[in-house]
Design a protein around this motif. Sequence first.
Motif, PDB file in Angstrom:
ATOM      1  N   ASP A  56      71.527  82.056  -2.813  1.00 36.61           N
ATOM      2  CA  ASP A  56      70.470  82.606  -3.675  1.00 36.61           C
ATOM      3  C   ASP A  56      70.461  84.134  -3.583  1.00 36.61           C
ATOM      4  O   ASP A  56      69.515  84.745  -3.101  1.00 36.61           O
ATOM      5  N   LEU A 278      64.270  82.920  -9.551  1.00 45.87           N
ATOM      6  CA  LEU A 278      62.978  83.535  -9.214  1.00 45.87           C
ATOM      7  C   LEU A 278      62.982  84.972  -9.729  1.00 45.87           C
ATOM      8  O   LEU A 278      63.869  85.753  -9.382  1.00 45.87           O
ATOM      9  N   ARG A 320      66.243  86.445  -8.189  1.00 40.46           N
ATOM     10  CA  ARG A 320      66.843  85.712  -7.071  1.00 40.46           C
ATOM     11  C   ARG A 320      67.484  84.458  -7.675  1.00 40.46           C
ATOM     12  O   ARG A 320      66.818  83.667  -8.335  1.00 40.46           O
ATOM     13  N   GLU A 323      70.224  78.434  -5.409  1.00 35.71           N
ATOM     14  CA  GLU A 323      71.227  78.329  -4.336  1.00 35.71           C
ATOM     15  C   GLU A 323      72.497  77.607  -4.778  1.00 35.71           C
ATOM     16  O   GLU A 323      73.583  77.925  -4.313  1.00 35.71           O
TER      17      GLU A 323
ATOM     18  N   ARG B  79      56.329  89.437  -1.978  1.00 36.81           N
ATOM     19  CA  ARG B  79      57.264  89.653  -3.089  1.00 36.81           C
ATOM     20  C   ARG B  79      58.427  88.674  -2.904  1.00 36.81           C
ATOM     21  O   ARG B  79      59.478  89.017  -2.370  1.00 36.81           O
ATOM     22  N   PRO B  80      58.233  87.433  -3.340  1.00 40.36           N
ATOM     23  CA  PRO B  80      59.185  86.368  -2.993  1.00 40.36           C
ATOM     24  C   PRO B  80      60.637  86.677  -3.371  1.00 40.36           C
ATOM     25  O   PRO B  80      61.551  86.205  -2.723  1.00 40.36           O
ATOM     26  N   VAL B  81      60.824  87.473  -4.425  1.00 36.00           N
ATOM     27  CA  VAL B  81      62.201  87.742  -4.837  1.00 36.00           C
ATOM     28  C   VAL B  81      62.930  88.594  -3.795  1.00 36.00           C
ATOM     29  O   VAL B  81      64.154  88.660  -3.777  1.00 36.00           O
ATOM     30  N   SER B  82      62.177  89.228  -2.885  1.00 35.72           N
ATOM     31  CA  SER B  82      62.787  90.193  -1.968  1.00 35.72           C
ATOM     32  C   SER B  82      63.548  89.554  -0.811  1.00 35.72           C
ATOM     33  O   SER B  82      64.262  90.224  -0.101  1.00 35.72           O
ATOM     34  N   PHE B  83      63.390  88.260  -0.618  1.00 39.06           N
ATOM     35  CA  PHE B  83      64.133  87.656   0.496  1.00 39.06           C
ATOM     36  C   PHE B  83      64.856  86.398   0.026  1.00 39.06           C
ATOM     37  O   PHE B  83      64.389  85.679  -0.851  1.00 39.06           O
ATOM     38  N   GLY B  84      66.005  86.177   0.634  1.00 41.26           N
ATOM     39  CA  GLY B  84      66.814  85.017   0.276  1.00 41.26           C
ATOM     40  C   GLY B  84      66.853  84.018   1.411  1.00 41.26           C
ATOM     41  O   GLY B  84      66.373  84.279   2.515  1.00 41.26           O
ATOM     42  N   SER B  85      67.450  82.885   1.132  1.00 40.01           N
ATOM     43  CA  SER B  85      67.463  81.829   2.143  1.00 40.01           C
ATOM     44  C   SER B  85      68.332  82.228   3.327  1.00 40.01           C
ATOM     45  O   SER B  85      68.077  81.804   4.454  1.00 40.01           O
ATOM     46  N   ARG B  86      69.345  83.075   3.107  1.00 44.93           N
ATOM     47  CA  ARG B  86      70.191  83.498   4.215  1.00 44.93           C
ATOM     48  C   ARG B  86      69.346  84.257   5.254  1.00 44.93           C
ATOM     49  O   ARG B  86      69.474  84.042   6.449  1.00 44.93           O
ATOM     50  N   ARG B 127      59.783  78.063  -3.405  1.00 46.44           N
ATOM     51  CA  ARG B 127      61.177  78.418  -3.117  1.00 46.44           C
ATOM     52  C   ARG B 127      62.033  77.157  -3.112  1.00 46.44           C
ATOM     53  O   ARG B 127      61.528  76.047  -3.244  1.00 46.44           O
ATOM     54  N   SER B 128      63.341  77.334  -2.924  1.00 44.22           N
ATOM     55  CA  SER B 128      64.249  76.201  -3.064  1.00 44.22           C
ATOM     56  C   SER B 128      63.894  75.084  -2.080  1.00 44.22           C
ATOM     57  O   SER B 128      63.384  75.330  -0.982  1.00 44.22           O
TER      58      SER B 128
END
Lengths: 463, 297
Positions: A56, A278, A320, A323, B79-86, B127-128
């Motif tokens: 993602d 997102l 974003r 995934e 700001r949810p777009v600012s972080f990814g699952s990694r 989120r995912s």
Amino acid sequence: MPYCPYDRTPLQPGFVFCPQCGRSVSQAQPAAAPPSVAMFEGSVLWEHAHYPSAEDALVRGILRLKARPGAPVHVGGGHLVMVLDVSGSMNTSDKYPLMRQALRLMLENLHESLCLTVVIFSSRSEILCEALPGVQARRMADRLIERMDRSPLLFGSTHISPGLELAHGAMTRFARRHPGALQRLYALTDGQLHDAHVACTLTQRFMALGVEFNSYGFGRDFALHSMREIMGACMGGAVKHLRHLADIRETFVWLVQTAASVVAPQASLGLSLHPEALLGDVFCHRPVLTRWTPSEYPGMRYPVGSLEANRAYEWAFEIRLPEDTVPGAFEVGRMAVDFELQGCANHQSWALEVPLVDADEPGPVDEYVTRVFASLEELRDQSPEANLAALDARIDIALLEGRDASYIENMRSVAEHLRDGGHLDELDDEMTRGAYATCCTCASVIQGNLPDELRDALNSGRP
Amino acid sequence: MGCGVTAQRARVEEDRMRRRMDAFWRPGLYDVLCKLKGKELGGWRVESLLAAGGQGVVMRVRRQALVGVMKMPLVGYDRPVSFGSRQVRRLRQGLEREARMLALHSGTLLPGLIELATGENPLLEGRSARLQGSERFLVMEAVEGLALDAACVSCSPDGHRMARWAGELLGFVHRLRSQQHFYTDFKPNNIIVGPDGGLSLVDAGGIHVLGQDNMVEVTPGFGQVPEVLEAGVLEALSLMALGRAFYAALSGRMLYEGVAIDASALSNADDAWRGWVLGLSCGELKTVEEARAALPM
């Protein structure tokens, strides 16, 4: 020859308002056929050459848009409203005479499809003319300038709110007569305002009218922060700095030219996204820095005002990705511009195709996109670090765009101060205003885009 | 990140936390974190927020009569777009690692590990699906007390007491070193002085395992990331951070890059103690043995 349906005045071809009674005659004309070709050329710039798939990743991009050459211009008419400062600070050997010349040029070159309202303000306000059609403006130019010269308002104190009240009234009346017509308000001030808090109470009313509201800071001392507050979230919302006083002449002529070159009135930018993607903030980078947050605009539709033929637009966005993606071009969504032209709904969209590859890290960076995002960051992060990075990015972009050298120098001085650990509060107001107001289109650029006769008129001082 | 606090001081801590987050993170993030209060996370109910910074949010939690301190990943939830699952997964791995360190070094200055719970993180709603339901919540024993700098201000410890604290901390460094572990993130906020005058360390994330970790946790002003990861270098780094933690606690100044050590900033300390802190802060004392030998008792 067609006639005005109200007072039977003969109308020249292309007239949208009756030169005699000022009423709209556009209904009398056959509606133009909807454009058969796409009006805009658009391209999407991604920050990286490619992104890792199956992750993602955060993708940041810019949609750059420009009207195609020959795109049909909106002939539905428009209303320009000038709210001009004639307070004591304008009483200098150059300011008032230059503003007077600029107004004359504006009146004498007002396009037939436009109407002009002029409000002057100092301690009180006065309407010099209301919704004056282009043809009449030419005829009345001398009389209106003379009326301004003899106004008892000249060179009093600086109270803008009564002037804005008058402007609002004129725009409300115009909107009643010509629903949906383009309306643009420009306020020009050269000093600090004594009634900014009162003027701020009008912001919501201008927003409700849906007008575009911009302002000009004339010379060194102007109310940057007050004007920003007064314009609030109105469309436009730029405080442009007329740092070279003589540029006011080109600028006023340019206002007329651009208002007459609208190809997409009251356009909106729309986004549709992959359901698992997102969306973060969406920004306008050009013409005016604006931020639209996801919480304020959950419908992903953003008002972008009227789009002009000769201007490039840039909207930046951050998304974003989902995934589960595979290498290849991944369509994460579409970006669209919607507007109504000659009674026909227009829609043009562009696919947001992200190049994905099987890699751990994103590919090479497009420096321009990175700089644009760095410059926009200060809209949501007021930390000194973000401020400095934004300023550095704006300097690079201004160099790339060939902006005025003194504007760039001004920004460099502020950046240097911040880099040395200084704070903005420690700088004099003139320097921060110069660095944080929007840079006007250069007079040389304007001249390069004007018809020959108008350029000659500007250069000779009188048309 | 200090998490030593009494229940009575929770409100004061929250006010301080809001100010810090507004200043150093983003206005708005604290308000989002406040949504956690009263929620059940991994079977624990959140009573109050204690601290946030670096990589974690620290909260006071309760399960029936048992009170603990919980740490969970901190990302830009506002700001949810600012972080990814990694990033989220990396932080979760960090918590798992921290839990292992707490278990491995139980009975030292570190708080005891209660559990590493797994559950739903309400701040990841939307989120995912892969990210949801698998949040890590590290629950430790609650540590009561004041951060070292606050303790120095409130009780003005004499040289004898300072030397006892230093001795305890050097003992901790020595014990870790025997397992090729190095605590590189000493700072006043991580050193808690209990009501009985005893010390605790509250962030096991600052332990570097030689040969396993390729990152070193340091805080600007207390140490710099070393160019080589060798036992001697890491031990010296650990001691320098410890010296600078004392220097900061006593003087209120942090030794950021380019800031010179100023002996006069420690004018309230006696000569022997001042010499020891300065020697440690500028890296003259590179081993636990040297530091112990120089410690004024």
